[in-house]
Design a protein around this motif. Structure first.
Motif, PDB file in Angstrom:
ATOM      1  N   GLU A  52       1.735 -18.348 -17.911  1.00 15.86           N
ATOM      2  CA  GLU A  52       1.946 -17.339 -16.872  1.00 15.86           C
ATOM      3  C   GLU A  52       1.550 -15.951 -17.301  1.00 15.86           C
ATOM      4  O   GLU A  52       1.608 -15.025 -16.541  1.00 15.86           O
ATOM      5  N   SER A  53       1.108 -15.820 -18.537  1.00 16.33           N
ATOM      6  CA  SER A  53       0.938 -14.455 -19.020  1.00 16.33           C
ATOM      7  C   SER A  53      -0.412 -13.858 -18.652  1.00 16.33           C
ATOM      8  O   SER A  53      -0.793 -12.846 -19.185  1.00 16.33           O
ATOM      9  N   GLU A  54      -1.161 -14.537 -17.720  1.00 12.86           N
ATOM     10  CA  GLU A  54      -2.409 -13.923 -17.289  1.00 12.86           C
ATOM     11  C   GLU A  54      -2.063 -12.625 -16.578  1.00 12.86           C
ATOM     12  O   GLU A  54      -1.272 -12.621 -15.660  1.00 12.86           O
ATOM     13  N   GLU A  55      -2.687 -11.537 -17.002  1.00  9.52           N
ATOM     14  CA  GLU A  55      -2.414 -10.255 -16.349  1.00  9.52           C
ATOM     15  C   GLU A  55      -3.261 -10.152 -15.092  1.00  9.52           C
ATOM     16  O   GLU A  55      -4.444 -10.428 -15.095  1.00  9.52           O
ATOM     17  N   GLU A  56      -2.629  -9.746 -14.015  1.00 15.09           N
ATOM     18  CA  GLU A  56      -3.381  -9.565 -12.795  1.00 15.09           C
ATOM     19  C   GLU A  56      -4.183  -8.257 -12.870  1.00 15.09           C
ATOM     20  O   GLU A  56      -3.875  -7.365 -13.626  1.00 15.09           O
ATOM     21  N   THR A  57      -5.201  -8.180 -12.052  1.00 13.92           N
ATOM     22  CA  THR A  57      -6.001  -6.962 -11.977  1.00 13.92           C
ATOM     23  C   THR A  57      -5.121  -5.842 -11.432  1.00 13.92           C
ATOM     24  O   THR A  57      -4.068  -6.123 -10.889  1.00 13.92           O
ATOM     25  N   PRO A  58      -5.544  -4.570 -11.540  1.00 16.27           N
ATOM     26  CA  PRO A  58      -4.664  -3.488 -11.067  1.00 16.27           C
ATOM     27  C   PRO A  58      -4.084  -3.825  -9.711  1.00 16.27           C
ATOM     28  O   PRO A  58      -4.792  -4.131  -8.771  1.00 16.27           O
ATOM     29  N   GLU A  59      -2.764  -3.808  -9.686  1.00 18.94           N
ATOM     30  CA  GLU A  59      -2.091  -4.338  -8.525  1.00 18.94           C
ATOM     31  C   GLU A  59      -1.548  -3.231  -7.636  1.00 18.94           C
ATOM     32  O   GLU A  59      -1.471  -2.102  -8.027  1.00 18.94           O
ATOM     33  N   VAL A 257      29.694 -16.515 -16.112  1.00 22.15           N
ATOM     34  CA  VAL A 257      29.083 -16.042 -14.864  1.00 22.15           C
ATOM     35  C   VAL A 257      28.163 -14.868 -15.183  1.00 22.15           C
ATOM     36  O   VAL A 257      28.483 -14.021 -16.010  1.00 22.15           O
ATOM     37  N   ILE A 258      26.980 -14.840 -14.552  1.00 20.67           N
ATOM     38  CA  ILE A 258      26.001 -13.768 -14.771  1.00 20.67           C
ATOM     39  C   ILE A 258      25.807 -13.009 -13.461  1.00 20.67           C
ATOM     40  O   ILE A 258      25.663 -13.622 -12.396  1.00 20.67           O
ATOM     41  N   GLU A 259      25.771 -11.688 -13.564  1.00 18.55           N
ATOM     42  CA  GLU A 259      25.554 -10.842 -12.385  1.00 18.55           C
ATOM     43  C   GLU A 259      24.142 -10.253 -12.441  1.00 18.55           C
ATOM     44  O   GLU A 259      23.746  -9.683 -13.450  1.00 18.55           O
ATOM     45  N   LEU A 260      23.413 -10.417 -11.349  1.00 26.81           N
ATOM     46  CA  LEU A 260      22.059  -9.876 -11.234  1.00 26.81           C
ATOM     47  C   LEU A 260      21.999  -8.968 -10.007  1.00 26.81           C
ATOM     48  O   LEU A 260      22.845  -9.061  -9.117  1.00 26.81           O
ATOM     49  N   HIS A 261      20.989  -8.107  -9.956  1.00 24.05           N
ATOM     50  CA  HIS A 261      20.838  -7.206  -8.805  1.00 24.05           C
ATOM     51  C   HIS A 261      19.384  -7.143  -8.385  1.00 24.05           C
ATOM     52  O   HIS A 261      18.492  -7.453  -9.175  1.00 24.05           O
ATOM     53  N   ASN A 262      19.160  -6.686  -7.147  1.00 23.62           N
ATOM     54  CA  ASN A 262      17.769  -6.442  -6.779  1.00 23.62           C
ATOM     55  C   ASN A 262      17.324  -5.114  -7.388  1.00 23.62           C
ATOM     56  O   ASN A 262      18.108  -4.176  -7.525  1.00 23.62           O
ATOM     57  N   LYS A 263      16.071  -5.077  -7.798  1.00 23.52           N
ATOM     58  CA  LYS A 263      15.519  -3.882  -8.433  1.00 23.52           C
ATOM     59  C   LYS A 263      15.363  -2.794  -7.365  1.00 23.52           C
ATOM     60  O   LYS A 263      14.788  -3.036  -6.312  1.00 23.52           O
ATOM     61  N   ALA A 264      15.871  -1.622  -7.677  1.00 22.36           N
ATOM     62  CA  ALA A 264      15.818  -0.548  -6.669  1.00 22.36           C
ATOM     63  C   ALA A 264      14.385  -0.074  -6.496  1.00 22.36           C
ATOM     64  O   ALA A 264      13.708   0.261  -7.470  1.00 22.36           O
ATOM     65  N   PRO A 265      13.880  -0.051  -5.256  1.00 26.38           N
ATOM     66  CA  PRO A 265      12.545   0.476  -5.027  1.00 26.38           C
ATOM     67  C   PRO A 265      12.520   1.990  -5.223  1.00 26.38           C
ATOM     68  O   PRO A 265      13.565   2.643  -5.172  1.00 26.38           O
ATOM     69  N   VAL A 266      11.349   2.517  -5.479  1.00 27.37           N
ATOM     70  CA  VAL A 266      11.199   3.948  -5.750  1.00 27.37           C
ATOM     71  C   VAL A 266      10.550   4.618  -4.544  1.00 27.37           C
ATOM     72  O   VAL A 266       9.617   4.070  -3.948  1.00 27.37           O
ATOM     73  N   TRP A 267      11.035   5.802  -4.189  1.00 20.72           N
ATOM     74  CA  TRP A 267      10.465   6.518  -3.047  1.00 20.72           C
ATOM     75  C   TRP A 267       9.094   7.074  -3.414  1.00 20.72           C
ATOM     76  O   TRP A 267       8.906   7.661  -4.477  1.00 20.72           O
ATOM     77  N   VAL A 275       8.715   1.806  -2.577  1.00 23.76           N
ATOM     78  CA  VAL A 275       7.727   0.853  -3.100  1.00 23.76           C
ATOM     79  C   VAL A 275       8.263   0.116  -4.317  1.00 23.76           C
ATOM     80  O   VAL A 275       9.102   0.620  -5.054  1.00 23.76           O
ATOM     81  N   LEU A 276       7.769  -1.104  -4.487  1.00 26.25           N
ATOM     82  CA  LEU A 276       8.045  -1.926  -5.662  1.00 26.25           C
ATOM     83  C   LEU A 276       6.722  -2.519  -6.112  1.00 26.25           C
ATOM     84  O   LEU A 276       5.845  -2.774  -5.289  1.00 26.25           O
ATOM     85  N   ASN A 277       6.593  -2.779  -7.405  1.00 31.37           N
ATOM     86  CA  ASN A 277       5.356  -3.353  -7.925  1.00 31.37           C
ATOM     87  C   ASN A 277       5.483  -4.879  -7.993  1.00 31.37           C
ATOM     88  O   ASN A 277       6.228  -5.412  -8.803  1.00 31.37           O
ATOM     89  N   PHE A 278       4.750  -5.575  -7.134  1.00 34.12           N
ATOM     90  CA  PHE A 278       4.800  -7.039  -7.097  1.00 34.12           C
ATOM     91  C   PHE A 278       3.590  -7.675  -7.778  1.00 34.12           C
ATOM     92  O   PHE A 278       3.344  -8.862  -7.630  1.00 34.12           O
ATOM     93  N   HIS A 279       2.807  -6.910  -8.488  1.00 33.18           N
ATOM     94  CA  HIS A 279       1.653  -7.433  -9.231  1.00 33.18           C
ATOM     95  C   HIS A 279       0.736  -8.288  -8.362  1.00 33.18           C
ATOM     96  O   HIS A 279       0.301  -9.369  -8.758  1.00 33.18           O
ATOM     97  N   GLY A 280       0.461  -7.796  -7.162  1.00 28.99           N
ATOM     98  CA  GLY A 280      -0.499  -8.483  -6.299  1.00 28.99           C
ATOM     99  C   GLY A 280       0.028  -9.712  -5.595  1.00 28.99           C
ATOM    100  O   GLY A 280      -0.692 -10.358  -4.839  1.00 28.99           O
ATOM    101  N   ARG A 281       1.311 -10.064  -5.796  1.00 26.91           N
ATOM    102  CA  ARG A 281       1.845 -11.290  -5.188  1.00 26.91           C
ATOM    103  C   ARG A 281       2.405 -11.046  -3.782  1.00 26.91           C
ATOM    104  O   ARG A 281       2.773 -12.002  -3.090  1.00 26.91           O
ATOM    105  N   VAL A 282       2.527  -9.788  -3.377  1.00 27.05           N
ATOM    106  CA  VAL A 282       3.053  -9.463  -2.043  1.00 27.05           C
ATOM    107  C   VAL A 282       2.089  -8.491  -1.395  1.00 27.05           C
ATOM    108  O   VAL A 282       1.663  -7.526  -2.018  1.00 27.05           O
ATOM    109  N   THR A 283       1.715  -8.758  -0.138  1.00 34.29           N
ATOM    110  CA  THR A 283       0.685  -7.928   0.499  1.00 34.29           C
ATOM    111  C   THR A 283       1.170  -7.232   1.765  1.00 34.29           C
ATOM    112  O   THR A 283       0.487  -6.370   2.273  1.00 34.29           O
ATOM    113  N   HIS A 284       2.336  -7.622   2.295  1.00 37.30           N
ATOM    114  CA  HIS A 284       2.836  -7.015   3.535  1.00 37.30           C
ATOM    115  C   HIS A 284       4.175  -6.338   3.275  1.00 37.30           C
ATOM    116  O   HIS A 284       5.028  -6.885   2.589  1.00 37.30           O
TER     117      HIS A 284
END
Length: 341
Positions: A52-59, A257-267, A275-284
Motif C-alpha cells: 500500500e505504500s505506493e505514493e499517489e501523485t500530488p493529490e 476499549v479504544i477511542e478514535l475520532h474523525n480528523k478535524a478538517p482545516v478551513w 478541507v481534508l487531504n484524501f490523497h486522491g481517493r475522494v473527488t466530490h
C-alpha cells in the motif's frame, strides 16, 4: 444545487498537497491486553510488504463539509490507485478479520436506490476497489424498526435477519446520534449457559449533537475493542445494555476499549470551505466525507470514507479495523441525523 435529501455541500477543491510521515508501529496504539480468544483462527495470507505504500501523485485536498452552493465538478478525471492484492479465501472469515498491518484495504461502496422502496431503503454494496471488484458485504435498513437498524450480509441477494448470510447489524438510538455494531451472535436473552454464543459488539459511533444548528463539519467518536498481544480483537460480549461499548465509554471505563475520532478538517480561505487531504481517493465534496484517527497519531488513518460520484463512495481501512466494522461506520454516516446538521 445540493440535493435536500442528502444535505451535500460542495465547492472547489484546492490542490496543495499535505505530506506527513507515518510513525513506525501504529499497532501499539490499539493493544490493550485482554485475554486471547480461546479458538485460534487460521491466519490469512498477508499481501506483500509495501503493497500500500505506493505514493499517489500530488493529490487534492477535498472539501469536507459545509458550504452550500452549486457543485463544481473538476473536468480532469483523477486516477485512483487500486487496492493491493487481497486474498479472500473465506468471505465470512475475511470480513471479520482485522486488516493486515501495513496494508490499506481499499474498497468501494455503491448505493442502489432503484426499486419500489429503495428511495427510503437503499441497498449498499461493498466491493474491493481492485481489478476483480470482489464483493464483500451488503447492507440495508430494516423496515418497521423503531430506530435505524441496518442488516449486514455476506450475500448481496439475501438481506434477511434469519438467513445464514447475516454477518452483523448496526443499530442506532432514537435520535440517530449513537450507533452500535454487533456481529451475528445471539441476543443476551437467548444466551448459552457459558455465554459463548452471545453477540460481540464490534464498534460504536457517536455523532456530536449540533444543538445550535450551526452548519459545520460533523464530529464523530468511534469506539472499538482493543487488540490483544496476538493482534486479535478482544471479545466484548455485553450481558446487558449497561455493559456495552457506549456505556463503558460514557463511564470512562476504557479497559480493552479504544477511542478514535474523525480528523478535524482545516478551513481554507481560498475556497471558503473545510478541507481534508484524501490523497486522491475522494473527488466530490460531501458532509459525509471523513477520516478516522487515533489522537496519539493523527497521521495514521484508521479509516477514510468519501464521495466519488452521486451513488459511489470510496472506503479505505487499516489495522485494526475489519470490513464489517468499517462498512457499519460508513452506513452510520448515511443515516439522517437531524440533531447533528
Amino acid at each position: 444545487a445540493a440535493s435536500s435529501s442528502d444535505e451535500e455541500d460542495d465547492s472547489d477543491s484546492s490542490t496543495k498537497p499535505i505530506r506527513s510521515e507515518k510513525k513506525k508501529n501504529p499497532a501499539s496504539l490499539f493493544q490493550t491486553g485482554g485475554d486471547p480468544p480461546k479458538e485460534k483462527k487460521s491466519k490469512k495470507k498477508v499481501p506483500p510488504k509495501g503493497a500500500e505504500s505506493e505514493e499517489e501523485t500530488p493529490e487534492t485536498q477535498q472539501k469536507n463539509s459545509n458550504k452550500k452552493g452549486k457543485a463544481k465538478k473538476s473536468k480532469k478525471k483523477e486516477e485512483r490507485p487500486p487496492s493491493p492484492v487481497i486474498e479472500v479465501d473465506n468471505l465470512e472469515e475475511f470480513v471479520l478479520q482485522p486488516a493486515p498491518q501495513g496494508v490499506t484495504v481499499k474498497c468501494r461502496v455503491t448505493r442502489d436506490k432503484r426499486g419500489m422502496d429503495r428511495g427510503l431503503y437503499p441497498t449498499y454494496y461493498l466491493h474491493l476497489d481492485n481489478d476483480k471488484k470482489v464483493f464483500l458485504l451488503a447492507g440495508r435498513k430494516r423496515k418497521k424498526s423503531k430506530t435505524s437498524n441496518y442488516l449486514i450480509s455476506i450475500d448481496p441477494t439475501d438481506l434477511s435477519r434469519g438467513g445464514e448470510n447475516f454477518i452483523g447489524k448496526l443499530r442506532s438510538n432514537l435520535m440517530g446520534t449513537r450507533f452500535t455494531v454487533f456481529d451475528n451472535g445471539a441476543n443476551p436473552d437467548r444466551a448459552n449457559a457459558d455465554w459463548s454464543n452471545v453477540r460481540q459488539e464490534l464498534s460504536a459511533v457517536v455523532y456530536e449533537t449540533n444543538v445550535l444548528g450551526f452548519k459545520g463539519p460533523r464530529k464523530m467518536t468511534v469506539i472499538i475493542p482493543g487488540m490483544n498481544a496476538d493482534c486479535e480483537r478482544v471479545p466484548i460480549r455485553p450481558r446487558n445494555d449497561n455493559d456495552g461499548l457506549l456505556m463503558r465509554w460514557q463511564n470512562r471505563n476504557m479497559d480493552n476499549v479504544i477511542e478514535l475520532h474523525n480528523k478535524a478538517p482545516v478551513w481554507n480561505d481560498e475556497t471558503q470551505s473545510y478541507v481534508l487531504n484524501f490523497h486522491g481517493r475522494v473527488t466530490h465534496a460531501s458532509v459525509k466525507n471523513f477520516q478516522i484517527v487515533h489522537s496519539s497519531d493523527p497521521d495514521y488513518i484508521v479509516m477514510q470514507f468519501g464521495r466519488v460520484a452521486d451513488d459511489a463512495f470510496t472506503m479505505d481501512y487499516n489495522y485494526p479495523l475489519c470490513a464489517v466494522q468499517a462498512f457499519a461506520i460508513a452506513l452510520s454516516s448515511f443515516d439522517g441525523k437531524l440533531a447533528c446538521e
